[in-house]
Design a protein around this motif. Sequence first.
Motif, PDB file in Angstrom:
ATOM      1  N   ARG A 160     -12.568   9.306   4.599  1.00 23.84           N
ATOM      2  CA  ARG A 160     -11.488   8.742   3.822  1.00 23.84           C
ATOM      3  C   ARG A 160     -10.960   7.582   4.612  1.00 23.84           C
ATOM      4  O   ARG A 160     -10.634   6.526   3.918  1.00 23.84           O
ATOM      5  N   GLN A 161     -10.766   7.866   5.934  1.00 22.47           N
ATOM      6  CA  GLN A 161      -9.858   6.897   6.479  1.00 22.47           C
ATOM      7  C   GLN A 161     -10.761   5.512   6.731  1.00 22.47           C
ATOM      8  O   GLN A 161     -10.367   4.394   6.555  1.00 22.47           O
TER       9      GLN A 161
ATOM     10  N   LEU B 273     -10.474  -0.421   1.910  1.00 27.91           N
ATOM     11  CA  LEU B 273      -9.597  -0.896   0.782  1.00 27.91           C
ATOM     12  C   LEU B 273      -8.648  -1.951   1.276  1.00 27.91           C
ATOM     13  O   LEU B 273      -8.379  -2.727   0.529  1.00 27.91           O
ATOM     14  N   VAL B 274      -7.912  -1.629   2.173  1.00 25.31           N
ATOM     15  CA  VAL B 274      -6.572  -2.355   2.549  1.00 25.31           C
ATOM     16  C   VAL B 274      -7.142  -3.530   3.060  1.00 25.31           C
ATOM     17  O   VAL B 274      -6.643  -4.780   2.642  1.00 25.31           O
TER      18      VAL B 274
ATOM     19  N   TRP C 148      -4.196   9.778   1.310  1.00 29.33           N
ATOM     20  CA  TRP C 148      -3.927   9.900   2.475  1.00 29.33           C
ATOM     21  C   TRP C 148      -5.012  11.099   3.149  1.00 29.33           C
ATOM     22  O   TRP C 148      -5.423  12.279   2.545  1.00 29.33           O
ATOM     23  N   PRO C 149      -5.512  10.676   4.006  1.00 32.25           N
ATOM     24  CA  PRO C 149      -6.971  11.347   4.758  1.00 32.25           C
ATOM     25  C   PRO C 149      -6.955  12.970   4.859  1.00 32.25           C
ATOM     26  O   PRO C 149      -7.590  13.738   4.347  1.00 32.25           O
TER      27      PRO C 149
ATOM     28  N   ASP D 247     -13.002   4.608   4.515  1.00 31.95           N
ATOM     29  CA  ASP D 247     -12.760   3.962   3.120  1.00 31.95           C
ATOM     30  C   ASP D 247     -11.522   3.350   3.050  1.00 31.95           C
ATOM     31  O   ASP D 247     -11.461   2.189   2.227  1.00 31.95           O
ATOM     32  N   ASN D 248     -10.369   3.905   3.523  1.00 28.38           N
ATOM     33  CA  ASN D 248      -9.154   3.369   3.306  1.00 28.38           C
ATOM     34  C   ASN D 248      -8.870   1.917   4.199  1.00 28.38           C
ATOM     35  O   ASN D 248      -8.279   0.990   3.498  1.00 28.38           O
TER      36      ASN D 248
ATOM     37  N   MET E 268      -3.279   4.290  -1.897  1.00 22.79           N
ATOM     38  CA  MET E 268      -4.150   4.793  -0.735  1.00 22.79           C
ATOM     39  C   MET E 268      -4.162   6.291  -0.509  1.00 22.79           C
ATOM     40  O   MET E 268      -3.116   6.699  -0.143  1.00 22.79           O
TER      41      MET E 268
ATOM     42  N   TYR F 185       1.165   5.645  -0.172  1.00 21.34           N
ATOM     43  CA  TYR F 185       0.352   6.713  -0.223  1.00 21.34           C
ATOM     44  C   TYR F 185       0.971   7.973  -0.244  1.00 21.34           C
ATOM     45  O   TYR F 185       0.247   9.163  -0.126  1.00 21.34           O
TER      46      TYR F 185
ATOM     47  N   ALA G 155      -3.439   8.059   9.797  1.00 18.58           N
ATOM     48  CA  ALA G 155      -3.729   7.424   8.548  1.00 18.58           C
ATOM     49  C   ALA G 155      -3.085   5.826   8.661  1.00 18.58           C
ATOM     50  O   ALA G 155      -3.432   5.242   7.860  1.00 18.58           O
TER      51      ALA G 155
ATOM     52  N   VAL H 119       0.866  -1.112  -0.029  1.00 17.37           N
ATOM     53  CA  VAL H 119      -0.079  -0.120  -0.052  1.00 17.37           C
ATOM     54  C   VAL H 119       0.908   1.140  -0.005  1.00 17.37           C
ATOM     55  O   VAL H 119       1.623   1.304   0.934  1.00 17.37           O
TER      56      VAL H 119
END
Length: 351
Positions: free
Chosen positions: A78-79, A85-86, A63-64, A81-82, A61, A42, A107, A40
């Motif tokens: 966003r966090q 994602l991961v 960065w929020p 969502d990340n 990824m 960023y 993050a 990942v």
Amino acid sequence: MGSRERAGRVAVYFVASPLQYLAARRIAENFEAGARQVLVWYKPGVTPIVRQEDWDAAAYMPWPRWEPLPGPFGRLRRQRDNIRLVAGLVGPCESLHIHSAVFDTEAINYFLRALPKASGARRMHARILPDGIISIRRYPLSLTKRLAQYARKLRRLLAPELDYWCFSGDRIGSDALFCDRVYVIPGLPHEYALDKAVVLPPLVTPRAGSRAASGAARSALVIGQPLVGAGLMKAADRDAVSSAIHTWLAAEGITQVFYKGHPKDPEKELNHPDYTVVTLDEPLEVHLANTAYDAVVGVRSSALLFARQTAPASTRVVAFGWERVRFKSDDERRQMEEAFRATGVDLLSVP
């Protein structure tokens, strides 16, 4: 994700620079063999060097703080969502090894608790990636920063999966209970606990025949970095150091000079009109290991250390003008000077 076969062990690497990427590759090959390998990154600058085929899964990824989702609570959303994602990249697994250069950042830190829950992992260890010259020192968390950790923990009132793991000691997390290993670069001093420190193999292996001379002209690479822009020097000091480098290269009979800027150095502070600016599609460390320069010069870039480690003994590697650099403390200067001298980099003064 539920239909995917459950993995035994998954190694996740959060990387923000080419150096961290190279370290992740070495760890994957030498210490995490047999695990599912998940990359990942960023920082957009890492994108060009990522080889997707080297990883079981890999993704950028956002960065929020810098790339929040639009609308209210964009950073928080966003966090979350990340994490989704991961978790999708990782899949179900028995154990997780989470690698990052630092864990005192929201993050990354939230993954320490959220990712094991999302993947069903029964065991989790966090491991520290090396980050160049920064990794020779410890950076104790101040009281203010420790209090800020507890403030970040309040986000779980809105999003239960955002449960910040508070810790004390070194800000990168090397003293924390969740950390069982700190990877360090061969040849560089460090202050980490010896029972946690693990020395990596050389990050770069020169390609066979890659250092063949390309002609009679002597060549050099000037490694740029933000100096005035980063508050490390006054403009007058930067100009004096740049002029001293230019004069030294001419005195050494070097007629081909290439300049490699830094992503955070848009002004190309050490560049001269007669230098050739180079753009690389590979990490600078790889380029240095495979290119025959007669000299590699700069100020206090970590790349000078790697140039000295990988270049032939005949290559001059020189750092200029440290007496004009603003260090955070005398202790920081002493430790960095010890690291550069121990590696074999020459330190030249600029009166």
